[in-house]
Design a protein around this motif. Sequence first.
Motif, mmCIF file in Angstrom:
data_model
loop_
_atom_site.group_PDB
_atom_site.id
_atom_site.type_symbol
_atom_site.label_atom_id
_atom_site.label_comp_id
_atom_site.label_asym_id
_atom_site.label_seq_id
_atom_site.Cartn_x
_atom_site.Cartn_y
_atom_site.Cartn_z
ATOM 1 N N UNK A 1 15.342 97.092 79.630
ATOM 2 C CA UNK A 1 15.010 96.267 80.786
ATOM 3 C C UNK A 1 15.061 94.780 80.436
ATOM 4 N N UNK A 2 15.313 93.966 81.419
ATOM 5 C CA UNK A 2 15.288 92.529 81.232
ATOM 6 C C UNK A 2 13.841 92.045 81.262
ATOM 7 N N UNK A 3 13.648 90.784 80.893
ATOM 8 C CA UNK A 3 12.312 90.198 80.924
ATOM 9 C C UNK A 3 11.728 90.257 82.327
ATOM 10 N N UNK A 4 12.536 89.919 83.338
ATOM 11 C CA UNK A 4 12.048 89.915 84.717
ATOM 12 C C UNK A 4 11.640 91.309 85.163
ATOM 13 N N UNK A 5 12.418 92.316 84.765
ATOM 14 C CA UNK A 5 12.083 93.698 85.140
ATOM 15 C C UNK A 5 10.811 94.151 84.438
ATOM 16 N N UNK A 6 10.675 93.789 83.160
ATOM 17 C CA UNK A 6 9.459 94.142 82.437
ATOM 18 C C UNK A 6 8.223 93.500 83.072
ATOM 19 N N UNK A 7 8.372 92.263 83.507
ATOM 20 C CA UNK A 7 7.249 91.582 84.158
ATOM 21 C C UNK A 7 6.823 92.298 85.441
ATOM 22 N N UNK A 8 7.784 92.733 86.219
ATOM 23 C CA UNK A 8 7.468 93.451 87.465
ATOM 24 C C UNK A 8 6.698 94.726 87.165
ATOM 25 N N UNK A 9 7.145 95.462 86.147
ATOM 26 C CA UNK A 9 6.461 96.707 85.792
ATOM 27 C C UNK A 9 5.081 96.414 85.225
ATOM 28 N N UNK A 10 4.975 95.382 84.385
ATOM 29 C CA UNK A 10 3.675 95.025 83.797
ATOM 30 C C UNK A 10 2.660 94.686 84.886
ATOM 31 N N UNK A 11 3.100 93.952 85.906
ATOM 32 C CA UNK A 11 2.198 93.606 87.007
ATOM 33 C C UNK A 11 1.748 94.857 87.757
ATOM 34 N N UNK B 1 11.477 97.571 110.750
ATOM 35 C CA UNK B 1 12.788 97.665 111.372
ATOM 36 C C UNK B 1 13.361 96.288 111.625
ATOM 37 N N UNK B 2 14.435 96.241 112.417
ATOM 38 C CA UNK B 2 15.160 94.980 112.579
ATOM 39 C C UNK B 2 14.367 93.922 113.347
ATOM 40 N N UNK B 3 13.303 94.344 114.036
ATOM 41 C CA UNK B 3 12.495 93.373 114.772
ATOM 42 C C UNK B 3 11.332 92.831 113.934
ATOM 43 N N UNK B 4 11.162 93.350 112.728
ATOM 44 C CA UNK B 4 10.080 92.873 111.855
ATOM 45 C C UNK B 4 10.400 91.467 111.368
ATOM 46 N N UNK B 5 9.382 90.626 111.360
ATOM 47 C CA UNK B 5 9.588 89.243 110.978
ATOM 48 C C UNK B 5 9.386 88.982 109.492
ATOM 49 N N UNK B 6 9.627 87.746 109.118
ATOM 50 C CA UNK B 6 9.562 87.351 107.708
ATOM 51 C C UNK B 6 8.153 87.482 107.147
ATOM 52 N N UNK B 7 7.142 87.132 107.954
ATOM 53 C CA UNK B 7 5.763 87.231 107.476
ATOM 54 C C UNK B 7 5.343 88.677 107.280
ATOM 55 N N UNK B 8 5.764 89.546 108.192
ATOM 56 C CA UNK B 8 5.460 90.973 108.052
ATOM 57 C C UNK B 8 6.144 91.537 106.814
ATOM 58 N N UNK B 9 7.358 91.064 106.572
ATOM 59 C CA UNK B 9 8.103 91.499 105.388
ATOM 60 C C UNK B 9 7.377 91.072 104.113
ATOM 61 N N UNK B 10 6.960 89.811 104.081
ATOM 62 C CA UNK B 10 6.235 89.304 102.911
ATOM 63 C C UNK B 10 4.920 90.077 102.709
ATOM 64 N N UNK B 11 4.185 90.298 103.810
ATOM 65 C CA UNK B 11 2.905 90.998 103.721
ATOM 66 C C UNK B 11 3.077 92.426 103.203
ATOM 67 N N UNK C 1 5.534 90.857 94.094
ATOM 68 C CA UNK C 1 5.385 89.412 94.260
ATOM 69 C C UNK C 1 6.676 88.749 93.800
ATOM 70 N N UNK C 2 7.366 88.112 94.725
ATOM 71 C CA UNK C 2 8.626 87.454 94.398
ATOM 72 C C UNK C 2 8.356 86.079 93.787
ATOM 73 N N UNK C 3 9.234 85.633 92.887
ATOM 74 C CA UNK C 3 8.993 84.379 92.163
ATOM 75 C C UNK C 3 8.856 83.146 93.048
ATOM 76 N N UNK C 4 9.609 83.097 94.149
ATOM 77 C CA UNK C 4 9.556 81.895 94.983
ATOM 78 C C UNK C 4 10.180 82.133 96.342
ATOM 79 N N UNK C 5 10.256 81.069 97.133
ATOM 80 C CA UNK C 5 10.788 81.168 98.493
ATOM 81 C C UNK C 5 12.261 81.554 98.506
ATOM 82 N N UNK C 6 13.022 81.073 97.528
ATOM 83 C CA UNK C 6 14.452 81.401 97.486
ATOM 84 C C UNK C 6 14.655 82.906 97.325
ATOM 85 N N UNK C 7 13.856 83.505 96.449
ATOM 86 C CA UNK C 7 13.966 84.949 96.230
ATOM 87 C C UNK C 7 13.494 85.733 97.454
#
Length: 514
Positions: free
Chosen positions: A24-34, A330-340, A348-354
């Motif tokens: 696994x990469x460092x980023x993948x290991x971090x996701x699993x560790x969390x 579904x396709x009507x779900x918004x960005x905040x619902x997606x994040x929640x 937990x994604x690293x930032x807004x770009x991700x």
Amino acid sequence: MSNDRVIIFDTTLRDGEQSPGASMTKEEKLRIAKALERMRVDVIEAGFAIASPGDFEAVKAIAETVKDSTICSLSRALDGDIERAAEALKNANSGRIHTFIATSPIHMQYKLRMQPDAVVEQAVRAVKKARSLCSDVEFSCEDAGRSEIDFLCRIIEAAIDAGARTINIPDTVGYAIPHQYADTIAQLLNRIPNADKAVFSVHCHNDLGLAVANSLAAVVAGARQVECTINGLGERAGNAALEEIVMAIKTRQDLLGVYTNIETEHILSTSRLVSGITGFPVQPNKAIVGANAFAHESGIHQDGVLKHRETYEIMSAQSVGWNANKMVMGKHSGRNAFRARLEELGIVLPGEAELNAAFARFKELADKKHEIFDEDLQALVSESLTEEAPEHFKLAFLEVASKTGEVPQAQLVLSVDGVEHKAGASGAGPVDATFKAIEAIARSQSSLQLYSVNSITQGTDSQGEVTVRLEKAGRIVNGSGADVDIVVASAKAYLHALNLMQGGAKTHPQAADV
């Protein structure tokens, strides 16, 4: 610590990673560790810091990020290994150095080429060195399952005197039988004068399918730490499965008389995360986390469960995370619902770009698939966060034709470092034709070792998750891809593997099997 509590030591990121193609990469290991931290795993063995610069950086990043679990690095009984482990762990809220040396006659004679006296001296020196750098030191007797009991007593007593506070008795080659392994643990606890100054740990391999049974037998004999992995991941036949150990302890507390601190409702989501990242699908009949683990086909069983769940179920599906999260997006779900929803799943994604990239993929999938489940989101985010290799090869266009009585054909366009190339091929099926068309451009000279398709959710519109394992000159990589179109998912997985091979990422970093 209460003597009734069993410490859960997870080595998915170290021993589990030794499965060929599972690195696994460092980023993948971090996701699993969390995810492991969220599940309240006591000790996370994050890697083998000396093995490679990538492993060092992964251990360091996890040590700096995870605060609620002890972070551990493996090291041989060598000064350089121990110093490297200490350096990786220096910013950990709670760190542990795990040092080991082989103790079986066959290992000492043929691998170490050392006499027993010299092995004891080196073990003591290593433990003292580790204690000078870290207050929490674990010592392992590699291949303890085939070691002589008198020598084990001698070296363990010396290691405890030197400062080791956890003693691990690994069945390195999966040779033990439960009653015999339990007897070994009991003898060590009874015969070693200072045994009360250390926690005794077990680390069992599954070569005979007995890793979980051996671990539980050792717990009954007095062991109070179990080393295990999510989904039983590990080289050869794998390790003791964390989910099986934890749920056996929880379900049969009446007999075992011990408990763990694991929050079991997070088991399923962590299992799926590890499966998605490593590309190792969980078989349907796998205990606890397999798709059929709580399914009842027999009419008699179904009738009994409907009348009273405990007639045929010894634990609830909800207790390990099944059906606990039924929110469908579904396709009507918004960005905040997606994040929640991602946050509820422990993602937990690293930032807004991700987040934006993942949300764009979500909307694209929602146009193809009416209902999007948690499993879809796990796969989607895994794909969004793939950073282990540059996209040297990228799929621009794919068309396949498959008719009864005719040879399947594939036509595709690949972008190779930004330059488009066209190719076509025929094959035994549409996937075979697609892979041949890719190879007509890539000319990778890789050998296909594994092709696996797994349905992410139920229904004919489910995403297919494809794993492709390629080998070239002894190097093995796993590529993965997901799509509602199995052929497209297969092409993505093959190209992912080629990019990994091209980029030199995900090399197999480990040098030891404790």
